[in-house]
Scaffold this motif. Structure first.
Motif, PDB file in Angstrom:
ATOM      1  N   ASP A 171       0.859  -1.184   0.000  1.00  0.00           N
ATOM      2  CA  ASP A 171       0.000   0.000   0.000  1.00  0.00           C
ATOM      3  C   ASP A 171       0.890   1.227   0.000  1.00  0.00           C
ATOM      4  N   LEU A 172       0.486   2.224  -0.736  1.00  0.00           N
ATOM      5  CA  LEU A 172       1.271   3.445  -0.851  1.00  0.00           C
ATOM      6  C   LEU A 172       0.327   4.595  -1.148  1.00  0.00           C
ATOM      7  N   THR A 173       0.594   5.754  -0.559  1.00  0.00           N
ATOM      8  CA  THR A 173      -0.161   6.970  -0.857  1.00  0.00           C
ATOM      9  C   THR A 173       0.819   8.034  -1.306  1.00  0.00           C
ATOM     10  N   VAL A 174       0.513   8.664  -2.431  1.00  0.00           N
ATOM     11  CA  VAL A 174       1.335   9.753  -2.960  1.00  0.00           C
ATOM     12  C   VAL A 174       0.451  10.998  -3.021  1.00  0.00           C
ATOM     13  N   PRO A 175       0.746  12.013  -2.195  1.00  0.00           N
ATOM     14  CA  PRO A 175      -0.082  13.226  -2.190  1.00  0.00           C
ATOM     15  C   PRO A 175       0.173  14.092  -3.423  1.00  0.00           C
ATOM     16  N   HIS A 176      -0.839  14.883  -3.779  1.00  0.00           N
ATOM     17  CA  HIS A 176      -0.701  15.862  -4.859  1.00  0.00           C
ATOM     18  C   HIS A 176      -1.683  16.997  -4.617  1.00  0.00           C
ATOM     19  N   SER A 177      -1.521  18.066  -5.344  1.00  0.00           N
ATOM     20  CA  SER A 177      -2.431  19.215  -5.205  1.00  0.00           C
ATOM     21  C   SER A 177      -3.013  19.605  -6.559  1.00  0.00           C
ATOM     22  N   LEU A 178      -3.147  18.639  -7.443  1.00  0.00           N
ATOM     23  CA  LEU A 178      -3.574  18.906  -8.820  1.00  0.00           C
ATOM     24  C   LEU A 178      -5.077  18.850  -9.035  1.00  0.00           C
ATOM     25  N   GLY A 179      -5.802  18.239  -8.136  1.00  0.00           N
ATOM     26  CA  GLY A 179      -7.203  17.942  -8.389  1.00  0.00           C
ATOM     27  C   GLY A 179      -7.282  16.608  -9.130  1.00  0.00           C
ATOM     28  N   ARG A 180      -8.435  15.990  -9.049  1.00  0.00           N
ATOM     29  CA  ARG A 180      -8.588  14.632  -9.590  1.00  0.00           C
ATOM     30  C   ARG A 180      -8.413  14.570 -11.108  1.00  0.00           C
ATOM     31  N   GLU A 181      -9.064  15.465 -11.838  1.00  0.00           N
ATOM     32  CA  GLU A 181      -9.022  15.402 -13.308  1.00  0.00           C
ATOM     33  C   GLU A 181      -7.599  15.539 -13.849  1.00  0.00           C
ATOM     34  N   GLU A 182      -6.860  16.518 -13.342  1.00  0.00           N
ATOM     35  CA  GLU A 182      -5.489  16.730 -13.815  1.00  0.00           C
ATOM     36  C   GLU A 182      -4.596  15.551 -13.428  1.00  0.00           C
ATOM     37  N   ALA A 183      -4.792  15.036 -12.226  1.00  0.00           N
ATOM     38  CA  ALA A 183      -3.993  13.888 -11.787  1.00  0.00           C
ATOM     39  C   ALA A 183      -4.273  12.664 -12.659  1.00  0.00           C
ATOM     40  N   VAL A 184      -5.537  12.407 -12.971  1.00  0.00           N
ATOM     41  CA  VAL A 184      -5.886  11.287 -13.858  1.00  0.00           C
ATOM     42  C   VAL A 184      -5.219  11.483 -15.209  1.00  0.00           C
ATOM     43  N   SER A 185      -5.292  12.700 -15.734  1.00  0.00           N
ATOM     44  CA  SER A 185      -4.688  12.990 -17.028  1.00  0.00           C
ATOM     45  C   SER A 185      -3.191  12.675 -17.024  1.00  0.00           C
ATOM     46  N   ILE A 192       3.292  -8.806 -10.863  1.00  0.00           N
ATOM     47  CA  ILE A 192       2.894  -7.761  -9.930  1.00  0.00           C
ATOM     48  C   ILE A 192       1.553  -7.218 -10.404  1.00  0.00           C
ATOM     49  N   SER A 193       0.598  -7.109  -9.496  1.00  0.00           N
ATOM     50  CA  SER A 193      -0.707  -6.562  -9.872  1.00  0.00           C
ATOM     51  C   SER A 193      -1.147  -5.570  -8.811  1.00  0.00           C
ATOM     52  N   GLY A 194      -2.063  -4.707  -9.214  1.00  0.00           N
ATOM     53  CA  GLY A 194      -2.558  -3.734  -8.257  1.00  0.00           C
ATOM     54  C   GLY A 194      -3.564  -2.789  -8.862  1.00  0.00           C
ATOM     55  N   ALA A 195      -3.928  -1.811  -8.047  1.00  0.00           N
ATOM     56  CA  ALA A 195      -4.871  -0.780  -8.468  1.00  0.00           C
ATOM     57  C   ALA A 195      -4.348   0.566  -7.998  1.00  0.00           C
ATOM     58  N   LEU A 196      -4.498   1.544  -8.845  1.00  0.00           N
ATOM     59  CA  LEU A 196      -4.062   2.905  -8.583  1.00  0.00           C
ATOM     60  C   LEU A 196      -5.325   3.756  -8.580  1.00  0.00           C
ATOM     61  N   ASP A 197      -5.697   4.290  -7.423  1.00  0.00           N
ATOM     62  CA  ASP A 197      -6.945   5.032  -7.268  1.00  0.00           C
ATOM     63  C   ASP A 197      -6.636   6.521  -7.113  1.00  0.00           C
ATOM     64  N   VAL A 198      -7.054   7.321  -8.082  1.00  0.00           N
ATOM     65  CA  VAL A 198      -6.762   8.757  -8.084  1.00  0.00           C
ATOM     66  C   VAL A 198      -7.864   9.498  -7.328  1.00  0.00           C
ATOM     67  N   LYS A 199      -7.456  10.205  -6.292  1.00  0.00           N
ATOM     68  CA  LYS A 199      -8.359  11.028  -5.481  1.00  0.00           C
ATOM     69  C   LYS A 199      -8.054  12.499  -5.746  1.00  0.00           C
ATOM     70  N   ASP A 200      -8.850  13.409  -5.159  1.00  0.00           N
ATOM     71  CA  ASP A 200      -8.651  14.841  -5.353  1.00  0.00           C
ATOM     72  C   ASP A 200      -7.281  15.323  -4.881  1.00  0.00           C
ATOM     73  N   ASP A 201      -6.754  14.726  -3.822  1.00  0.00           N
ATOM     74  CA  ASP A 201      -5.514  15.218  -3.224  1.00  0.00           C
ATOM     75  C   ASP A 201      -4.430  14.160  -3.037  1.00  0.00           C
ATOM     76  N   ARG A 202      -4.670  12.954  -3.530  1.00  0.00           N
ATOM     77  CA  ARG A 202      -3.689  11.874  -3.368  1.00  0.00           C
ATOM     78  C   ARG A 202      -3.978  10.746  -4.346  1.00  0.00           C
ATOM     79  N   ILE A 203      -2.976   9.890  -4.491  1.00  0.00           N
ATOM     80  CA  ILE A 203      -3.151   8.653  -5.247  1.00  0.00           C
ATOM     81  C   ILE A 203      -2.849   7.511  -4.299  1.00  0.00           C
TER      82      ILE A 203
END
Length: 101
Positions: free
Chosen positions: A5-19, A59-70
């Motif tokens: 499990d890993l969390t990577v913070p960001h301040s981009l907003g969800r749409e920009e982070a997904v992009s 290796i398998s997993g899921a990457l879930d993009v949130k408003d302020d973190r992945i």
């Protein structure tokens, strides 16, 4: 089966982070070159499900993009458990680069 499990913070907003993250798998493959094979990915909303083989391990997993973190999580084969730190730090490094542009 060991997990990660890993969390990577960001301040981009969800749409920009997904992009920015849409090329995550390809960038991982570029970075690791011929060490990665059988790359599979699929998006559903803001969640990327992925799998690949490296050094004979799947290796398998899921990457879930949130408003302020992945949030990224998944399972590792038992034989790859001793490489967990290297795998997780590789994900974190690559995601941080992608999110910074």
């Amino acid at each position: 089966m060991p997990s990660y499990d890993l969390t990577v913070p960001h301040s981009l907003g969800r749409e920009e982070a997904v992009s920015r993250v849409q090329g995550f798998s390809e960038k991982l493959k570029e970075r690791m070159g011929d060490q990665v094979s059988d790359l599979e990915q699929s998006w559903e909303g803001g969640t990327l499900s992925f799998s690949f083989k490296t050094f004979g391990f799947k290796i398998s997993g899921a990457l879930d993009v949130k408003d302020d973190r992945i949030d990224i999580s998944g399972d590792l084969p038992f034989a790859a458990a001793m490489f967990k730190g290297k795998i997780v730090s590789g994900f974190e490094e690559q995601l941080t680069k992608i999110l910074r542009g």
